[in-house]
Scaffold this motif. Structure first.
Motif, PDB file in Angstrom:
ATOM      1  N   LYS A 148       0.761  -1.382  -0.010  1.00 34.62           N
ATOM      2  CA  LYS A 148      -0.026   0.554  -0.037  1.00 34.62           C
ATOM      3  C   LYS A 148       1.367   1.136  -0.281  1.00 34.62           C
ATOM      4  N   ILE A 149       0.349   2.577  -0.383  1.00 31.91           N
ATOM      5  CA  ILE A 149       0.984   3.586  -0.381  1.00 31.91           C
ATOM      6  C   ILE A 149       1.086   4.165   0.997  1.00 31.91           C
ATOM      7  N   SER A 150       2.033   5.115   1.425  1.00 33.94           N
ATOM      8  CA  SER A 150       2.477   5.437   2.008  1.00 33.94           C
ATOM      9  C   SER A 150       2.136   7.213   1.743  1.00 33.94           C
ATOM     10  N   GLN A 151       1.516   8.202   2.160  1.00 28.42           N
ATOM     11  CA  GLN A 151       1.812   9.562   1.516  1.00 28.42           C
ATOM     12  C   GLN A 151       1.380  10.503   2.030  1.00 28.42           C
ATOM     13  N   TYR A 152       2.198  11.428   3.107  1.00 28.61           N
ATOM     14  CA  TYR A 152       2.127  12.511   3.924  1.00 28.61           C
ATOM     15  C   TYR A 152       1.142  13.688   3.070  1.00 28.61           C
ATOM     16  N   LEU A 153       0.415  14.204   3.295  1.00 31.56           N
ATOM     17  CA  LEU A 153      -0.571  15.007   2.122  1.00 31.56           C
ATOM     18  C   LEU A 153      -0.469  15.994   2.817  1.00 31.56           C
ATOM     19  N   GLY A 154      -0.032  16.479   4.181  1.00 28.86           N
ATOM     20  CA  GLY A 154      -0.485  17.597   4.894  1.00 28.86           C
ATOM     21  C   GLY A 154      -1.495  18.595   5.904  1.00 28.86           C
ATOM     22  N   LYS A 155      -1.864  19.177   5.841  1.00 29.23           N
ATOM     23  CA  LYS A 155      -2.445  19.848   7.497  1.00 29.23           C
ATOM     24  C   LYS A 155      -3.363  20.938   7.062  1.00 29.23           C
ATOM     25  N   ALA A 156      -4.561  20.273   8.122  1.00 27.13           N
ATOM     26  CA  ALA A 156      -5.755  21.026   7.905  1.00 27.13           C
ATOM     27  C   ALA A 156      -5.278  22.543   8.551  1.00 27.13           C
ATOM     28  N   LYS A 157      -6.504  23.810   7.164  1.00 23.49           N
ATOM     29  CA  LYS A 157      -6.767  24.843   8.096  1.00 23.49           C
ATOM     30  C   LYS A 157      -7.813  25.176   8.704  1.00 23.49           C
ATOM     31  N   SER A 158      -8.611  24.185   8.280  1.00 19.08           N
ATOM     32  CA  SER A 158     -10.285  24.054   8.621  1.00 19.08           C
ATOM     33  C   SER A 158     -10.985  22.817   8.490  1.00 19.08           C
ATOM     34  N   ALA A 159     -12.233  22.923   8.788  1.00 16.26           N
ATOM     35  CA  ALA A 159     -12.184  21.872   8.519  1.00 16.26           C
ATOM     36  C   ALA A 159     -13.503  21.211   7.520  1.00 16.26           C
ATOM     37  N   THR A 160     -12.731  22.688   5.900  1.00 19.06           N
ATOM     38  CA  THR A 160     -12.822  22.638   4.433  1.00 19.06           C
ATOM     39  C   THR A 160     -11.943  22.792   3.888  1.00 19.06           C
ATOM     40  N   GLU A 161     -10.605  22.886   4.512  1.00 22.12           N
ATOM     41  CA  GLU A 161      -9.233  23.165   3.703  1.00 22.12           C
ATOM     42  C   GLU A 161      -7.240  22.088   4.082  1.00 22.12           C
ATOM     43  N   LEU A 162      -7.058  21.592   2.998  1.00 19.79           N
ATOM     44  CA  LEU A 162      -5.877  20.770   3.583  1.00 19.79           C
ATOM     45  C   LEU A 162      -5.037  21.490   2.673  1.00 19.79           C
ATOM     46  N   ILE A 163      -3.827  21.915   3.912  1.00 21.64           N
ATOM     47  CA  ILE A 163      -2.860  22.897   2.753  1.00 21.64           C
ATOM     48  C   ILE A 163      -2.043  21.803   3.168  1.00 21.64           C
ATOM     49  N   THR A 164      -1.930  21.038   1.106  1.00 23.24           N
ATOM     50  CA  THR A 164      -1.120  19.878   0.511  1.00 23.24           C
ATOM     51  C   THR A 164       0.050  20.730   0.651  1.00 23.24           C
ATOM     52  N   GLU A 165       1.225  19.549   0.720  1.00 22.38           N
ATOM     53  CA  GLU A 165       2.340  19.483   0.322  1.00 22.38           C
ATOM     54  C   GLU A 165       2.435  18.158  -0.573  1.00 22.38           C
ATOM     55  N   ASP A 166       3.989  18.068  -1.222  1.00 22.68           N
ATOM     56  CA  ASP A 166       4.176  16.860  -2.233  1.00 22.68           C
ATOM     57  C   ASP A 166       5.730  16.378  -1.583  1.00 22.68           C
ATOM     58  N   ASP A 167       5.402  15.931  -0.913  1.00 25.81           N
ATOM     59  CA  ASP A 167       7.009  15.233  -0.055  1.00 25.81           C
ATOM     60  C   ASP A 167       6.873  13.372  -0.302  1.00 25.81           C
ATOM     61  N   GLY A 168       6.194  13.267  -1.242  1.00 23.09           N
ATOM     62  CA  GLY A 168       6.422  12.431  -2.197  1.00 23.09           C
ATOM     63  C   GLY A 168       5.866  11.285  -1.127  1.00 23.09           C
ATOM     64  N   TYR A 169       5.809  10.285  -1.327  1.00 20.56           N
ATOM     65  CA  TYR A 169       4.781   8.162  -0.833  1.00 20.56           C
ATOM     66  C   TYR A 169       6.147   7.693  -1.260  1.00 20.56           C
ATOM     67  N   VAL A 170       5.494   6.603  -0.249  1.00 16.31           N
ATOM     68  CA  VAL A 170       6.232   5.129   0.514  1.00 16.31           C
ATOM     69  C   VAL A 170       5.511   4.275  -0.291  1.00 16.31           C
ATOM     70  N   ILE A 171       5.688   3.643  -0.158  1.00 16.00           N
ATOM     71  CA  ILE A 171       5.230   1.902  -1.084  1.00 16.00           C
ATOM     72  C   ILE A 171       5.578   1.140   0.563  1.00 16.00           C
TER      73      ILE A 171
END
Length: 172
Positions: A148-171
């Motif tokens: 499976k893919i483990s991919q960090y996406l980022g941190k929530a700014k609010s209940a509807t907003e996710l500040i995304t990051e492009d940190d890559g992923y690990v299988i």
């Protein structure tokens, strides 16, 4: 409807409407109007200004806020739902729902996905299944998570907003 103004054209005073979109050089010198979201339409912005997006055909129906995977369908780039369970890493997200085979506007990671729900402000999120996010990363020691893919996406700014990051992923 855009606001109207008075202007002298052809020796007469006429009421004209501000332009909400631009057709290019033909609209040079015209007064702009804000769109329904209170912003200038992207057709009025100079090249290089605005969201860094890609327009790609969707190979399946997408909902607003879905994380998407860009893939090659016989040499043609298309988008589909990102999914940690089947090798589809997130390459970006969509802010509008899109029908299968329709063009999707894909925003790259490193932006703010403002079309999610149920997020906890300040919490971190990882790629889930079917274009969604999860609040707890996959356990790399759990054999059920193999491949499976483990991919960090980022941190929530609010209940509807996710500040995304492009940190890559690990299988896993």
């Amino acid at each position: 409807m855009a606001q109207r103004f008075l202007a002298r054209t052809g020796g007469k005073t006429r009421q004209l409407e501000a332009k909400a979109t631009s057709a290019g050089a033909a609209d040079a010198g015209k007064i702009p109007a804000l769109d329904s979201s209170g912003k200038l339409d992207m057709s009025m912005m100079p090249a290089g200004i605005g969201a860094d997006t890609q327009i790609l055909p969707a190979s399946e129906a997408l909902s607003a806020g879905n994380l998407v995977n860009i893939w090659s369908d016989g040499g043609v780039a298309k988008v589909r739902l990102a999914d940690n369970s089947n090798g589809r890493a997130a390459d970006g997200y969509v802010l509008d729902a899109v029908a299968s085979a329709a063009d999707a506007t894909v925003f790259p990671l490193d932006g703010t996905n403002s079309e999610l729900t149920g997020l906890t402000p300040g919490a971190e999120y990882w790629l889930g299944t079917a274009g969604g996010v999860i609040a707890v990363p996959l356990d790399e020691t759990d054999s059920a998570n193999a491949n499976k893919i483990s991919q960090y996406l980022g941190k929530a700014k609010s209940a509807t907003e996710l500040i995304t990051e492009d940190d890559g992923y690990v299988i896993l």
